[in-house]
Design a protein around this motif. Structure first.
Motif, PDB file in Angstrom:
ATOM      1  N   THR A   1       0.836  -1.198   0.000  1.00 25.45           N
ATOM      2  CA  THR A   1       0.000   0.000   0.000  1.00 25.45           C
ATOM      3  C   THR A   1       0.871   1.248   0.000  1.00 25.45           C
ATOM      4  O   THR A   1       2.099   1.163   0.098  1.00 25.45           O
ATOM      5  N   ASN A   2       0.216   2.394  -0.079  1.00 23.68           N
ATOM      6  CA  ASN A   2       0.906   3.677  -0.001  1.00 23.68           C
ATOM      7  C   ASN A   2       0.862   4.219   1.430  1.00 23.68           C
ATOM      8  O   ASN A   2       1.017   5.421   1.641  1.00 23.68           O
ATOM      9  N   ALA A   3       0.660   3.325   2.397  1.00 26.20           N
ATOM     10  CA  ALA A   3       0.522   3.759   3.789  1.00 26.20           C
ATOM     11  C   ALA A   3       1.762   4.495   4.274  1.00 26.20           C
ATOM     12  O   ALA A   3       1.666   5.452   5.049  1.00 26.20           O
ATOM     13  N   ALA A   4       2.949   4.064   3.809  1.00 30.10           N
ATOM     14  CA  ALA A   4       4.188   4.729   4.228  1.00 30.10           C
ATOM     15  C   ALA A   4       4.201   6.175   3.768  1.00 30.10           C
ATOM     16  O   ALA A   4       4.608   7.079   4.511  1.00 30.10           O
ATOM     17  N   ALA A   5       3.744   6.412   2.533  1.00 28.97           N
ATOM     18  CA  ALA A   5       3.698   7.781   2.001  1.00 28.97           C
ATOM     19  C   ALA A   5       2.674   8.617   2.755  1.00 28.97           C
ATOM     20  O   ALA A   5       2.917   9.782   3.082  1.00 28.97           O
ATOM     21  N   GLU A   6       1.497   8.029   3.036  1.00 34.06           N
ATOM     22  CA  GLU A   6       0.471   8.753   3.776  1.00 34.06           C
ATOM     23  C   GLU A   6       0.952   9.092   5.180  1.00 34.06           C
ATOM     24  O   GLU A   6       0.694  10.173   5.707  1.00 34.06           O
ATOM     25  N   SER A   7       1.678   8.158   5.802  1.00 37.37           N
ATOM     26  CA  SER A   7       2.230   8.402   7.137  1.00 37.37           C
ATOM     27  C   SER A   7       3.261   9.520   7.090  1.00 37.37           C
ATOM     28  O   SER A   7       3.295  10.385   7.975  1.00 37.37           O
ATOM     29  N   PHE A   8       4.099   9.505   6.050  1.00 38.23           N
ATOM     30  CA  PHE A   8       5.110  10.551   5.899  1.00 38.23           C
ATOM     31  C   PHE A   8       4.442  11.906   5.678  1.00 38.23           C
ATOM     32  O   PHE A   8       4.866  12.920   6.244  1.00 38.23           O
ATOM     33  N   ASN A   9       3.384  11.935   4.861  1.00 37.61           N
ATOM     34  CA  ASN A   9       2.642  13.184   4.634  1.00 37.61           C
ATOM     35  C   ASN A   9       2.061  13.723   5.933  1.00 37.61           C
ATOM     36  O   ASN A   9       2.053  14.938   6.175  1.00 37.61           O
ATOM     37  N   ALA A  10       1.559  12.820   6.782  1.00 36.99           N
ATOM     38  CA  ALA A  10       1.009  13.233   8.077  1.00 36.99           C
ATOM     39  C   ALA A  10       2.102  13.840   8.956  1.00 36.99           C
ATOM     40  O   ALA A  10       1.864  14.810   9.680  1.00 36.99           O
ATOM     41  N   LYS A  11       3.313  13.268   8.870  1.00 36.77           N
ATOM     42  CA  LYS A  11       4.430  13.806   9.650  1.00 36.77           C
ATOM     43  C   LYS A  11       4.816  15.202   9.167  1.00 36.77           C
ATOM     44  O   LYS A  11       5.152  16.081   9.966  1.00 36.77           O
ATOM     45  N   ILE A  12       4.768  15.414   7.857  1.00 40.01           N
ATOM     46  CA  ILE A  12       5.052  16.741   7.298  1.00 40.01           C
ATOM     47  C   ILE A  12       4.043  17.754   7.820  1.00 40.01           C
ATOM     48  O   ILE A  12       4.396  18.853   8.254  1.00 40.01           O
ATOM     49  N   LYS A  13       2.767  17.376   7.807  1.00 47.71           N
ATOM     50  CA  LYS A  13       1.713  18.280   8.282  1.00 47.71           C
ATOM     51  C   LYS A  13       1.873  18.583   9.765  1.00 47.71           C
ATOM     52  O   LYS A  13       1.685  19.723  10.205  1.00 47.71           O
TER      53      LYS A  13
END
Length: 316
Positions: free
Chosen positions: A280-292
């Protein structure tokens, strides 16, 4: 905290930026607003996504799944989502390294698929399951919203027909909701599987589906698609189950779900690739959440280059 060990906060920020952080000697500072690349973080499995850094300004972000959202995650952050611009900068990474990538997770956007195919030709593209499920949920909510506008219009017409100071008697269902409230308050329960409904949500769903059987049918389509993804099945079994789901969509005859079916068929092979390794793209979504979250801690982004520098210190 306005002061830290007797030093004013803003003074400390300036000292960190100008003297302590090595910001001014950062090798990527001159072009960071447009692109930053860390080829050494490339791995066999990548995620490609977009994120808004500040003021809604979108950046394309390529991350390594191997790093699991920690240091070494950032492979590239490139301004915008225009495929030609992103490709031009990703091609700065040596072909030898790019050919080692064997899997890349992404969403359904055509630009992302073109970027992945051009820059990582040996990688299998895996359409993220959550983007597909999100489209199904949006198709379901579209039907609920249509009914809600109809309920609002019914109430407006009833009020227009009322005389003088006469109090309008509002229809109330057995769970205490009016028709308008029922359709508004059902929003969140429709996002969840039946097993996760609370008692009040089960009662509300029962009323909703009694009065709006088309919503029950649409909910069943959404939930059955979710269950296909949740089962640990092979790609061939998934093909069979999706074929049955396509048939059910045709029989239901909802415009929004018919559009979704066509979308899935357009990206059929890449969607089915999920069932090989369940990537999945869960790693990218998690990284995006960290950026926010990082952006919130800084109370916004005033200096985008310095923000990217601090981001790379943490994640590159």
């Amino acid at each position: 905290m306005s002061e830290f060990f007797g030093i004013k906060g803003k003074t400390f920020q300036r000292q960190y930026k100008n003297n302590l952080s090595e910001y001014h000697s950062w090798g990527q500072k001159s072009h960071a607003k447009d692109w930053i690349i860390y080829p050494e973080n490339l791995s066999e499995s990548l995620s490609l996504d977009e994120v808004a850094l500040s003021d809604g300004e979108l950046y394309t972000v390529l991350t390594s799944k191997r790093a699991k959202g920690r240091k070494g995650s950032i492979v590239a952050i490139i301004k915008g989502t225009q495929s030609d611009f992103v490709i031009a900068h990703l091609l700065k990474i040596s072909r030898r390294l790019r050919m080692k990538v064997n899997e890349i997770s992404l969403d359904i956007a055509g630009s992302m698929k073109r970027i992945a195919k051009t820059c990582f030709p040996c990688a299998a593209q895996v359409i993220d399951r959550f983007h597909v499920q999100k489209l199904a949920l949006e198709a379901l909510q579209e039907i609920r919203i249509k009914h809600r506008w109809e309920a609002i219009e019914m109430e407006n017409n009833a009020l227009a027909k009322a005389y003088g100071d006469q109090i309008l008697k509002t229809e109330v269902f057995e769970n205490g909701d009016s028709r308008k409230q029922l359709l508004a308050r059902s929003r969140y329960l429709l996002y969840k599987s039946r097993e996760k409904w609370t008692l009040s949500q089960r009662q509300r769903a029962s009323v909703l589906f009694t009065h709006y059987p088309d919503l029950e049918k649409a909910y069943w389509l959404t939930d059955s698609l979710r269950k296909i993804y949740n089962q640990h099945i092979t790609k061939s079994v998934a093909m069979t189950k999706l074929a049955h789901w396509f048939k059910n969509v045709e029989e239901a005859d909802f415009t929004s779900f018919s559009t979704l079916r066509k979308t899935i068929m357009q990206h059929y092979r890449d969607i089915l690739n999920y069932f090989d390794k369940r990537s999945t793209n869960a790693a990218a979504e998690s990284f995006n959440a960290k950026i926010k979250n990082f952006r919130m801690q800084l109370r916004g982004v005033k200096d985008r280059t310095f923000f990217l520098f601090r981001l790379t210190k943490l994640f590159a």
